[in-house]
Design a protein around this motif. Structure first.
Motif, mmCIF file in Angstrom:
data_model
loop_
_atom_site.group_PDB
_atom_site.id
_atom_site.type_symbol
_atom_site.label_atom_id
_atom_site.label_comp_id
_atom_site.label_asym_id
_atom_site.label_seq_id
_atom_site.Cartn_x
_atom_site.Cartn_y
_atom_site.Cartn_z
ATOM 1 N N TYR A 4 0.752 -1.244 0.021
ATOM 2 C CA TYR A 4 -0.038 -0.017 0.105
ATOM 3 C C TYR A 4 0.802 1.263 -0.187
ATOM 4 O O TYR A 4 2.151 1.209 0.218
ATOM 5 N N PHE A 5 0.259 2.347 -0.266
ATOM 6 C CA PHE A 5 0.710 3.596 -0.333
ATOM 7 C C PHE A 5 0.636 4.370 1.094
ATOM 8 O O PHE A 5 -0.713 4.377 1.450
ATOM 9 N N LYS A 6 1.299 4.856 1.934
ATOM 10 C CA LYS A 6 1.324 5.693 3.147
ATOM 11 C C LYS A 6 1.527 7.062 2.866
ATOM 12 O O LYS A 6 2.627 7.557 2.445
ATOM 13 N N LEU A 7 0.571 8.006 2.924
ATOM 14 C CA LEU A 7 0.795 9.262 2.925
ATOM 15 C C LEU A 7 1.181 9.806 4.402
ATOM 16 O O LEU A 7 0.643 9.464 5.361
ATOM 17 N N LYS A 18 4.964 7.056 0.974
ATOM 18 C CA LYS A 18 5.914 5.581 1.384
ATOM 19 C C LYS A 18 5.268 4.561 0.823
ATOM 20 O O LYS A 18 4.051 4.546 0.837
ATOM 21 N N LEU A 19 5.966 3.755 -0.024
ATOM 22 C CA LEU A 19 5.456 2.525 -0.658
ATOM 23 C C LEU A 19 5.840 1.485 0.430
ATOM 24 O O LEU A 19 7.221 1.207 0.520
ATOM 25 N N ILE A 20 4.654 0.913 0.931
ATOM 26 C CA ILE A 20 5.149 -0.208 1.847
ATOM 27 C C ILE A 20 4.556 -1.654 1.200
ATOM 28 O O ILE A 20 3.606 -1.902 0.719
ATOM 29 N N SER A 21 5.435 -2.485 1.620
ATOM 30 C CA SER A 21 5.278 -4.010 0.972
ATOM 31 C C SER A 21 4.248 -4.724 1.858
ATOM 32 O O SER A 21 3.864 -4.317 2.650
ATOM 33 N N GLY A 22 3.676 -5.808 1.054
ATOM 34 C CA GLY A 22 2.709 -6.543 1.902
ATOM 35 C C GLY A 22 3.156 -7.198 3.331
ATOM 36 O O GLY A 22 2.280 -7.228 4.163
ATOM 37 N N ASP A 23 4.441 -7.052 3.493
ATOM 38 C CA ASP A 23 4.900 -7.828 4.712
ATOM 39 C C ASP A 23 5.478 -6.672 5.653
ATOM 40 O O ASP A 23 5.993 -6.799 6.687
ATOM 41 N N GLY A 24 4.912 -5.342 5.100
ATOM 42 C CA GLY A 24 5.330 -4.216 6.017
ATOM 43 C C GLY A 24 6.652 -3.515 5.887
ATOM 44 O O GLY A 24 6.960 -2.455 6.598
ATOM 45 N N LEU A 26 9.445 -1.179 4.076
ATOM 46 C CA LEU A 26 9.502 0.166 3.446
ATOM 47 C C LEU A 26 10.146 -0.225 1.934
ATOM 48 O O LEU A 26 11.391 -0.758 2.067
ATOM 49 N N MET A 27 9.472 0.142 0.853
ATOM 50 C CA MET A 27 10.014 -0.148 -0.505
ATOM 51 C C MET A 27 10.623 1.153 -1.024
ATOM 52 O O MET A 27 11.440 0.961 -1.792
ATOM 53 N N ALA A 28 9.824 2.265 -1.055
ATOM 54 C CA ALA A 28 10.141 3.585 -1.585
ATOM 55 C C ALA A 28 9.733 4.580 -0.722
ATOM 56 O O ALA A 28 8.681 4.644 -0.144
ATOM 57 N N VAL A 29 10.398 5.940 -0.961
ATOM 58 C CA VAL A 29 9.810 7.060 -0.441
ATOM 59 C C VAL A 29 10.014 8.082 -1.463
ATOM 60 O O VAL A 29 10.910 8.214 -2.164
ATOM 61 N N SER A 30 9.000 8.973 -1.615
ATOM 62 C CA SER A 30 8.805 9.905 -2.733
ATOM 63 C C SER A 30 9.593 11.065 -2.313
ATOM 64 O O SER A 30 10.137 11.367 -1.239
ATOM 65 N N ALA A 31 9.644 12.127 -3.300
ATOM 66 C CA ALA A 31 10.180 13.606 -3.007
ATOM 67 C C ALA A 31 9.065 14.001 -2.132
ATOM 68 O O ALA A 31 7.974 13.501 -2.075
ATOM 69 N N MET A 32 9.091 15.222 -1.808
ATOM 70 C CA MET A 32 8.106 16.089 -1.163
ATOM 71 C C MET A 32 7.322 16.704 -2.116
ATOM 72 O O MET A 32 7.491 17.052 -3.253
ATOM 73 N N PHE A 33 5.853 16.565 -1.615
ATOM 74 C CA PHE A 33 4.799 17.238 -2.350
ATOM 75 C C PHE A 33 4.274 18.550 -1.392
ATOM 76 O O PHE A 33 3.966 18.187 -0.314
ATOM 77 N N PRO A 34 4.017 19.495 -2.289
ATOM 78 C CA PRO A 34 3.725 20.762 -1.214
ATOM 79 C C PRO A 34 2.163 20.594 -0.446
ATOM 80 O O PRO A 34 2.031 21.191 0.538
ATOM 81 N N THR A 35 1.519 19.965 -1.157
ATOM 82 C CA THR A 35 0.130 19.767 -0.558
ATOM 83 C C THR A 35 -0.488 18.252 -0.762
ATOM 84 O O THR A 35 0.279 17.302 -1.267
#
Length: 78
Positions: A4-7, A18-24, A26-35
């Motif tokens: 799942y995606f975690k905001l 944050k992209l979280i795998s099925g087993d919990g 952390l797979m990836a973290v995005s750049a920052m978004f202003p809103t």
């Protein structure tokens, strides 16, 4: 459970995805978004890229993997 995606809140009032795998894991973290709205749009873009985007290998052994794939006709997982 599938991944799942975690905001999450970032500094200065921004947001990250944050992209979280099925087993919990952390797979990836995005750049920052202003809103939050921009982050939600970023999730939609990530879904599109993940479903259709090619893999571009910039690792130090990319040429070895490419040669192996050309010779075997299939991708090999390591």
């Amino acid at each position: 459970m599938s991944g799942y995606f975690k905001l999450v809140d970032a500094h200065d009032g921004a947001f990250r995805i944050k992209l979280i795998s099925g087993d919990g894991a952390l797979m990836a973290v995005s750049a920052m978004f202003p809103t939050k709205e921009a982050a939600a749009a970023g999730i939609e873009q990530l879904r599109e890229i993940a479903g259709t985007g090619p893999v571009v290998d910039h690792s130090k052994d990319a040429d070895v993997i490419a040669d192996a794939n050309r010779n075997s006709g299939t991708a090999k997982a390591s």
